[in-house]
Write an enzyme that holds these catalytic residues in place. Structure first.
Site: not given
Length: 308
Positions: A91, A122
């Site tokens: 963004e 992960e």
């Protein structure tokens, strides 16, 4: 990687894995009651974030210093935390006109993990370190780990590699108490939001807290870099009809000219809102407006006033 018994012990003690006493009846509650419980718990999030403002301010200063030296900010996370980093990074270019390389999100499991969970991605610290190597992270950059639990191996591995092997500044955003954090970043931001409405579902309050923190870090950094005039985006990229119209409206609001005049000036300066503002308010041509902005490092107010 810890064995299953030690991992069990580690997880059961985490603040993010505790049962919330205020939602134990949620399985028998009405829809409105469920929503009221969630909303009540959500009210705790901004309070927890407010307590961390001094640490967030430290993080912003570090990021601004890196940006001023042409460094980059790398968010590193897994699951919800990783996606939030990717979202915040993505963004920045349309909002502040930054190069897409300036703020980047790294998520365990890669691009596909943004859209679909990649279980197990992960669990290996070395993969976090390798991800930084793949992106060419240097000592001029900043690495910000994001992990609700504060222990995600991919994230911890990346932050420790950044600190020890690369030597760049490190940040860590988590929602466990600071004293429970094993990794030692330069700045830890720890809004403790308490147990989730659904035990362990850290996409809820923890995710909301992380989103607020990331918004603060990049927004405050961009303000300090002159990307905002008053409280308006003046370095936005006109990459959509909405952003084209927002640019025109911004020029109109700041200068008082009408729609056609704002559009005409923006056309003359390739749609750059900052340049248009300086042209109109300082009554100068395109080249002079650009020269003034260069001389003031892109800050609009001194460019208008001629303070160089």
């Amino acid at each position: 990687m810890p064995d299953s018994s030690s991992l069990f012990d580690e997880l059961q003690d985490l603040a993010t894995e505790q049962q919330n006493p205020h939602s134990t009846h949620i399985d028998t509650a009405s829809v409105e009651e469920i929503l009221r419980v969630i909303n009540t718990e959500d009210h705790k999030v901004p309070i927890a974030v407010r307590r961390e403002l001094p640490h967030i301010a430290e993080a912003v200063e570090i990021v601004v210093e890196a940006f001023e030296a042409d460094g980059r900010l790398f968010y590193v996370g897994a699951g919800t935390s990783g996606r939030l980093g990717v979202v915040d990074a993505s963004e920045c270019p349309p909002t502040f006109g930054t190069d897409p390389e300036r703020v980047q999100g790294i998520i365990a499991g890669g691009r596909e993990a943004v859209f679909r969970s990649q279980e197990g991605a992960e669990d290996v610290p070395e993969r976090g370190a390798q991800a930084l190597k793949s992106q060419g992270v240097t000592e001029n950059d900043v690495v910000c780990g994001i992990a609700s639990s504060g222990r995600t191996p991919f994230v911890v591995g990346a932050v420790e590699h950044a600190r020890d092997a690369i030597g760049c500044p490190t940040l860590f955003v988590t929602t466990i108490p600071r004293e429970e954090l094993d990794v030692a970043p330069d700045v830890a931001i720890c809004p403790v939001v308490g147990p989730e409405v659904i035990m362990g579902s850290t996409r809820m309050k923890s995710g909301t807290a992380q989103k607020l923190v990331l918004n603060m870090i990049t927004t405050a950094a961009m303000v300090r870099l002159g990307k905002v005039y008053e409280n308006m985006m003046v370095d936005l990229r006109r990459t959509s009809e909405k952003l084209v119209e927002r640019g025109i409206r911004t020029v109109m609001m700041v200068t008082g000219v009408d729609y056609d005049a704002a559009d005409a000036v923006l056309t003359r300066c390739d749609g750059h809102v900052k340049t248009a503002l300086v042209m109109i308010l300082a009554d100068v041509e395109v080249d002079e407006a650009r020269r003034r902005l260069d001389a003031t490092d892109g800050f609009v107010r001194p460019a208008i006033e001629g303070d160089e």
